[in-house]
Design a protein around this motif. Sequence first.
Motif, short mmCIF file in Angstrom:
data_model
loop_
_atom_site.label_atom_id
_atom_site.label_comp_id
_atom_site.label_asym_id
_atom_site.label_seq_id
_atom_site.Cartn_x
_atom_site.Cartn_y
_atom_site.Cartn_z
N THR A 102 -11.94 -5.99 -0.78
CA THR A 102 -10.86 -6.83 -0.26
C THR A 102 -11.08 -8.26 -0.76
N SER A 150 -9.05 8.32 4.23
CA SER A 150 -8.19 7.14 4.05
C SER A 150 -9.02 5.90 4.28
N MET A 151 -8.48 4.79 3.81
CA MET A 151 -9.19 3.51 3.99
C MET A 151 -9.24 3.16 5.47
N ALA A 171 -15.51 2.44 2.55
CA ALA A 171 -15.59 1.14 3.24
C ALA A 171 -17.06 0.84 3.49
N THR A 210 0.84 -1.21 0.00
CA THR A 210 0.00 0.00 0.00
C THR A 210 0.86 1.25 0.00
N ARG A 215 -12.69 2.43 7.42
CA ARG A 215 -12.96 1.16 8.10
C ARG A 215 -13.26 1.38 9.57
N HIS A 230 -11.79 7.37 0.07
CA HIS A 230 -11.93 5.91 0.11
C HIS A 230 -13.26 5.48 0.72
#
Length: 900
Positions: A442, A264-265, A189, A21, A269, A187
């Motif tokens: 994912t 951000s991811m 999720a 990443t 999350r 991003h």
Amino acid sequence: MTTVDGQPVGGQPAPGQCLRTWLRDLGHLAPKKGCDAGDCGACTVLVDGEPTHSCVFPAVRAADADITTAAGLGSPGALSPVQQSFVDAAGFQCGFCTAGFVVTATALGDVPEADLGRSFKGNLCRCTGYRSVRDALLGRGGACGPGAGPGTAFGASVSAPAGPRVVSGGEPYTMDVAPDAARPTLHVALLRSPHPHARIVAVDTARAEALPGVRLVLTHHDAPTFRYSTARHESRDDDPDDTRLLDDVVRHVGQRVAVVVADSMAIARAATLLIEVGYEPLPAVFEPEAARQPGAPLLHGDKVASVARIAEPTRNVVAQSHGEVGDTARGLAEAVATVRGTWRTARVTHASLETHGARGWVDDDGRLVVRTSTQVPFLVRDELARILSLDADRVRVVTARVGGGFGGKQELLVEDVVGLAVLRLTERGLLLPGQAVQLELTREEQFTAVPCRHPMQVSVELGADAHGVLTAMVVDVLTDTGAYGNHAPGVMFHGTHESIALYRCANKRLDAEAVYTNNLPSGAFRGYGLGQVIFAIESALDELAREVGLTPAEVRRRNAVRPGDALVVNGAADVDLVFGSYGLDQCLDLVEAALAAGDGDPVPADTAGPGAVGWLVGEGLAAGMIATIPPRGHHAEARVTAYPDGEVVVGVGTTEFGNGTSTVHVQLAADELGVGVDRVRLEQSDTDLVGYDTGAYGSTGSVVAGSAVVQAARSVRAELDRLRAGGAVPTEPVTATGSSDGALRSLAFSVQGFRVAVAPATGEVRILKSVQAVDAGVVINPEQLRGQVEGGVAQGIGSALWEEMVLRDGEVLTKTLRDYRVPQLGDVPPTEVLYADTYDTLGPRGAKSMSEAPYNPVAPALANAVRDATGVRPCEIPMSRDRVWRLLQTRNDQENPDEQ
Ligand code: FES
């Protein structure tokens, strides 16, 4: 100082960030994201010379290290020897695995052939079946080339145009977009359901929205009420409208509940964990037989059958087919031999190395743009516009090279979320023009939330006269479509069509139902249902051959349809499905002769020790027939432009996901126009730039889009000839378009043969010889076609022997490639590929399609070989060691009843 591909890099990775990443955030895009678990090797880089799975390597450990990606080993204009070897051997199809293979191979140097399996067990390839990868690793290239010049393209093993970029890590896939510091990507999720069936009675997003870095949280309150299907077809009426972007009822574990968009991811999350959801659990049902019984929990009982296009919502039946031709009862009564059995197929997944992903933004004209990994960009555009209440011309869908599809990307699974997020953020002034919102699933989500192949239960009863001629054929099919009906009608109808229509029989009956359950949704998968039904029918036919004393090939010769026969299932025959050519007879002859040749691997030496007994050896074969184009319309437009300097530009809407259609289209255009393939450039799969195409599924890329390319190129050629005949030298570009609607469909054939050895003590099945003969009409690119067949056989072997998604109460337990058991290089035997000599009157220049067909007869051919070896009939796949061992115990129990 840390260096990447020889260049110093600054900055620090985020806490906990993996090396992959971090590298990708820095714009080094050659390492791919395939699994997050160190299983697939697509992310392999060298860390101080050591091949390393960068997805499981902490970025902080790479401080002061020299990191080398595939891009650091060579460039398209200056390939390294290993990279060149992959080009020469056509050692890739989609190419998503290739940069990782190149890096590992470079580090390991010369590896003896016998050690390849062990040395490359950390690099998976889902497309090729590994033969061409082996050739590349051993430097056995040369099968492919750039084309020898004008007039030599058609029928030659021309290299894929993207080859140099693929092997050097420079081919941009959907997520391979350089970072933009001025407009950083946001991003997405997803919060997913922990329940198989529940009503959402409360949802509180306040804590998630308060988390710094969170831009947007969406729940069912924010989603359109419009219902649609994630399945995409030319006619949207082919599938039930039973799905909502975010619903207030969840029907399977893993269904979307909420969407978070963040800087951000990691933040996105973390925010999903702060959303508080109140669920009212509802009764659930996991077995399709139970689901269609009175009193079963209803998944879509609230829907109107005619509106949602669900056959019987009050019985969980989304699609059904019941009918008979002739009189099967009489046909069975008159038979001198009958066979009856029930076969079951497990749930399997596509395991494309590239997961589903999309990026969306608003362009300077205020239009929604979605860059997505899909097989069907035009169908996605049209349905996305409906879901979001936009005019279709306000949506643009762009598809880069796709990292494997196998039918799985004929679904709209991420684009709707991204599109809705882009619109809502824009409405609130939270998104800059051109700033992208990105959702990349994912590997775990691929297993737990992406539709898999339909598990099926297929009962077959066959009757035959003393000559082995069928007198009755009775088939009963039950498919588990899971929580939603995407592709359920199509898979059921297609799966029971060419499998049953392949055989002449005056008396046929089919009863088939596709049933909702609270399992993961099923969807489109290579073969589109044929693989499951063929497993049963070809197994039953093999048993019938034994009953009447015929060889497996002979029973098929006596019963298979031939030109002039009607193609009958349980009603009127399709009038648009015709024999453009016929090569099944040749395929049977070729496989029979290949097995009789007696070559292949020797029978393994007996294992020593207590209980060791000799390997049991047997042979088997099975046949498959498949329409070269799906029914109910498949359209393609192509545009060809010849420039005065000799360059040719071909525009096609279909996508390239490893099926090789890009190469075929270049070859067709080059040959029609008499130029070298190096003079042909392709523009493709962008709804703004090229003409409409239904999409890359149903093996249509060569046949439908290829026909459109030939038509356009011939028009250009005619105009050029006219100009030259008049003494003019073209000074302006000459452009023409072509189109194909797939109105008349032809039939392709394949026959698979195996010789196997079975270890009675363990149930292990070893393949000693694998051969497939295919009727693909005139072969446009022999090496590429060989790769498609080898890849299909390898995927079929995986489904037949190892691959199985395990569910408990609707929850998927196999969440990694390792647990699921995707075949590795060392697992897949070589397959001898043979071609029937035919010319199809409907396909482009005599060619037929061959992407799906090779997969379909693999499982029954293997099962028939195991039956031949052991004397007992496998009726369930995968034929894992434990299943085969238990099967052998039933034989032992029958042979030695006193010992029980
Ligand atoms: Fe290897 Fe597609 S070419 S995964």
